[in-house]
Scaffold this motif. Structure first.
Motif, PDB file in Angstrom:
ATOM      1  N   MET A 168       0.836  -1.190   0.000  1.00  0.00           N
ATOM      2  CA  MET A 168       0.000   0.000   0.000  1.00  0.00           C
ATOM      3  C   MET A 168       0.880   1.252   0.000  1.00  0.00           C
ATOM      4  SD  MET A 168      -2.996  -1.265   2.601  1.00  0.00           S
ATOM      5  CE  MET A 168      -4.250  -0.120   2.051  1.00  0.00           C
ATOM      6  N   LYS A 169       0.372   2.312  -0.603  1.00  0.00           N
ATOM      7  CA  LYS A 169       1.122   3.569  -0.730  1.00  0.00           C
ATOM      8  C   LYS A 169       0.421   4.669   0.059  1.00  0.00           C
ATOM      9  CE  LYS A 169       3.764   1.615  -3.814  1.00  0.00           C
ATOM     10  NZ  LYS A 169       4.693   0.702  -3.250  1.00  0.00           N
ATOM     11  N   PHE A 170       0.830   4.857   1.295  1.00  0.00           N
ATOM     12  CA  PHE A 170       0.252   5.878   2.160  1.00  0.00           C
ATOM     13  C   PHE A 170       1.075   7.156   2.117  1.00  0.00           C
ATOM     14  CE2 PHE A 170      -1.276   1.979   4.311  1.00  0.00           C
ATOM     15  CZ  PHE A 170      -2.631   2.214   4.188  1.00  0.00           C
ATOM     16  N   ALA A 171       0.405   8.290   2.262  1.00  0.00           N
ATOM     17  CA  ALA A 171       1.089   9.570   2.405  1.00  0.00           C
ATOM     18  C   ALA A 171       1.641   9.694   3.823  1.00  0.00           C
ATOM     19  CB  ALA A 171       0.148  10.722   2.094  1.00  0.00           C
ATOM     20  N   GLY A 172       0.896   9.167   4.810  1.00  0.00           N
ATOM     21  CA  GLY A 172       1.352   9.120   6.196  1.00  0.00           C
ATOM     22  C   GLY A 172       2.233   7.892   6.400  1.00  0.00           C
ATOM     23  N   THR A 173       2.519   7.576   7.654  1.00  0.00           N
ATOM     24  CA  THR A 173       3.401   6.475   8.002  1.00  0.00           C
ATOM     25  C   THR A 173       2.633   5.406   8.766  1.00  0.00           C
ATOM     26  OG1 THR A 173       5.193   8.064   8.233  1.00  0.00           O
ATOM     27  CG2 THR A 173       5.547   5.899   9.207  1.00  0.00           C
ATOM     28  N   VAL A 174       2.815   4.150   8.391  1.00  0.00           N
ATOM     29  CA  VAL A 174       2.190   3.047   9.125  1.00  0.00           C
ATOM     30  C   VAL A 174       2.896   2.906  10.469  1.00  0.00           C
ATOM     31  CG1 VAL A 174       1.740   0.561   9.155  1.00  0.00           C
ATOM     32  CG2 VAL A 174       1.531   1.840   7.004  1.00  0.00           C
ATOM     33  N   VAL A 175       2.112   2.958  11.539  1.00  0.00           N
ATOM     34  CA  VAL A 175       2.646   2.794  12.887  1.00  0.00           C
ATOM     35  C   VAL A 175       2.486   1.343  13.335  1.00  0.00           C
ATOM     36  CG1 VAL A 175       2.403   3.498  15.303  1.00  0.00           C
ATOM     37  CG2 VAL A 175       2.161   5.184  13.485  1.00  0.00           C
ATOM     38  N   ASP A 176       1.314   0.762  13.026  1.00  0.00           N
ATOM     39  CA  ASP A 176       1.043  -0.619  13.433  1.00  0.00           C
ATOM     40  C   ASP A 176      -0.096  -1.161  12.585  1.00  0.00           C
ATOM     41  OD1 ASP A 176       1.285  -2.992  14.819  1.00  0.00           O
ATOM     42  OD2 ASP A 176       0.344  -2.267  16.649  1.00  0.00           O
ATOM     43  N   SER A 177      -0.120  -2.458  12.435  1.00  0.00           N
ATOM     44  CA  SER A 177      -1.210  -3.114  11.736  1.00  0.00           C
ATOM     45  C   SER A 177      -1.345  -4.529  12.282  1.00  0.00           C
ATOM     46  CB  SER A 177      -0.943  -3.157  10.226  1.00  0.00           C
ATOM     47  OG  SER A 177       0.255  -3.848   9.953  1.00  0.00           O
ATOM     48  N   ALA A 178      -2.580  -4.933  12.510  1.00  0.00           N
ATOM     49  CA  ALA A 178      -2.860  -6.276  13.005  1.00  0.00           C
ATOM     50  C   ALA A 178      -4.338  -6.551  12.812  1.00  0.00           C
ATOM     51  CB  ALA A 178      -2.493  -6.400  14.481  1.00  0.00           C
ATOM     52  N   GLY A 179      -4.650  -7.713  12.299  1.00  0.00           N
ATOM     53  CA  GLY A 179      -6.052  -8.046  12.069  1.00  0.00           C
ATOM     54  C   GLY A 179      -6.726  -6.955  11.266  1.00  0.00           C
ATOM     55  N   GLY A 180      -7.897  -6.526  11.693  1.00  0.00           N
ATOM     56  CA  GLY A 180      -8.649  -5.490  10.998  1.00  0.00           C
ATOM     57  C   GLY A 180      -8.333  -4.087  11.452  1.00  0.00           C
ATOM     58  N   LEU A 181      -7.220  -3.890  12.178  1.00  0.00           N
ATOM     59  CA  LEU A 181      -6.859  -2.583  12.734  1.00  0.00           C
ATOM     60  C   LEU A 181      -5.557  -2.070  12.118  1.00  0.00           C
ATOM     61  CD1 LEU A 181      -7.394  -0.350  14.856  1.00  0.00           C
ATOM     62  CD2 LEU A 181      -6.069  -1.702  16.456  1.00  0.00           C
ATOM     63  N   LEU A 182      -5.592  -0.817  11.703  1.00  0.00           N
ATOM     64  CA  LEU A 182      -4.435  -0.154  11.116  1.00  0.00           C
ATOM     65  C   LEU A 182      -4.261   1.198  11.806  1.00  0.00           C
ATOM     66  CD1 LEU A 182      -2.371   0.165   8.704  1.00  0.00           C
ATOM     67  CD2 LEU A 182      -4.281   1.120   7.408  1.00  0.00           C
ATOM     68  N   TRP A 183      -3.019   1.546  12.166  1.00  0.00           N
ATOM     69  CA  TRP A 183      -2.702   2.853  12.743  1.00  0.00           C
ATOM     70  C   TRP A 183      -1.729   3.576  11.823  1.00  0.00           C
ATOM     71  CZ3 TRP A 183      -4.579   5.604  16.745  1.00  0.00           C
ATOM     72  CH2 TRP A 183      -5.326   4.937  17.709  1.00  0.00           C
ATOM     73  N   LEU A 184      -2.070   4.814  11.472  1.00  0.00           N
ATOM     74  CA  LEU A 184      -1.215   5.644  10.632  1.00  0.00           C
ATOM     75  C   LEU A 184      -0.858   6.929  11.365  1.00  0.00           C
ATOM     76  CD1 LEU A 184      -3.295   5.432   7.332  1.00  0.00           C
ATOM     77  CD2 LEU A 184      -1.228   4.143   7.882  1.00  0.00           C
ATOM     78  N   LYS A 185       0.392   7.364  11.244  1.00  0.00           N
ATOM     79  CA  LYS A 185       0.770   8.683  11.751  1.00  0.00           C
ATOM     80  C   LYS A 185       0.550   9.651  10.602  1.00  0.00           C
ATOM     81  CE  LYS A 185       4.010  11.483  14.166  1.00  0.00           C
ATOM     82  NZ  LYS A 185       5.260  11.658  14.832  1.00  0.00           N
ATOM     83  N   GLU A 186      -0.223  10.701  10.863  1.00  0.00           N
ATOM     84  CA  GLU A 186      -0.647  11.628   9.819  1.00  0.00           C
ATOM     85  C   GLU A 186      -0.278  13.059  10.181  1.00  0.00           C
ATOM     86  OE1 GLU A 186      -1.921  10.739   7.033  1.00  0.00           O
ATOM     87  OE2 GLU A 186      -2.778   8.767   7.347  1.00  0.00           O
ATOM     88  N   ASN A 187      -0.513  13.953   9.231  1.00  0.00           N
ATOM     89  CA  ASN A 187      -0.489  15.383   9.489  1.00  0.00           C
ATOM     90  C   ASN A 187      -1.585  16.005   8.629  1.00  0.00           C
ATOM     91  OD1 ASN A 187       0.617  16.280   6.886  1.00  0.00           O
ATOM     92  ND2 ASN A 187       2.542  15.390   7.611  1.00  0.00           N
ATOM     93  N   GLU A 188      -1.752  17.302   8.735  1.00  0.00           N
ATOM     94  CA  GLU A 188      -2.848  17.960   8.016  1.00  0.00           C
ATOM     95  C   GLU A 188      -2.740  17.793   6.502  1.00  0.00           C
ATOM     96  OE1 GLU A 188      -3.540  22.002   9.254  1.00  0.00           O
ATOM     97  OE2 GLU A 188      -3.331  21.468  11.362  1.00  0.00           O
ATOM     98  N   ASN A 189      -1.532  17.580   5.996  1.00  0.00           N
ATOM     99  CA  ASN A 189      -1.331  17.452   4.553  1.00  0.00           C
ATOM    100  C   ASN A 189      -1.509  16.029   4.033  1.00  0.00           C
ATOM    101  OD1 ASN A 189      -0.634  20.219   4.352  1.00  0.00           O
ATOM    102  ND2 ASN A 189       1.417  19.729   5.061  1.00  0.00           N
TER     103      ASN A 189
END
Length: 115
Positions: free
Chosen positions: A71-92
């Motif tokens: 996957m190509k995210f603009a933010g950064t993947v912090v964690d992923s497991a099962g059906g849960l995904l955490w991304l570090k984001e900013n306003e942009n």
């Protein structure tokens, strides 16, 4: 900060001030959102430095961990497991990632319904 603008394209369903312990001063704001039947979650915004973390919950992928490498995210993947995904984001980055997730999960859902 206008959270509806940050979470554009989703339905904001609530907001909470989050203290580290009950009775303490809040250290973060959490804004709850959903996007149709594709995904839902919360945007966690730290008061001290405005750091933003987006949780994404979906029943469409069985396990995000197997998918995030491609996957190509603009933010950064912090964690992923099962059906849960955490991304570090900013306003942009948050708007781009929400749009990307909507397209990605819609395509996945349509593919699964054909099988």
């Amino acid at each position: 900060m206008n959270y509806a603008d940050l979470l554009k394209g989703t339905e904001v369903t609530g907001q909470s001030e989050i203290p580290p312990r009950p009775g303490d001063k809040p250290f973060a704001t959490e804004v709850y959102y959903k996007k149709d039947d594709l995904f839902y979650g919360k945007l966690h915004i730290r008061k001290s430095n405005s750091a933003m973390y987006l949780s994404v919950i979906s029943k469409i992928p069985f396990n995000w961990k197997q998918l995030v490498g491609d996957m190509k995210f603009a933010g950064t993947v912090v964690d992923s497991a099962g059906g849960l995904l955490w991304l570090k984001e900013n306003e942009n980055t948050i708007g781009n990632d929400l749009a990307y997730l909507e397209k990605y999960l819609t395509d996945m859902k349509n593919k699964q319904s054909k099988n």
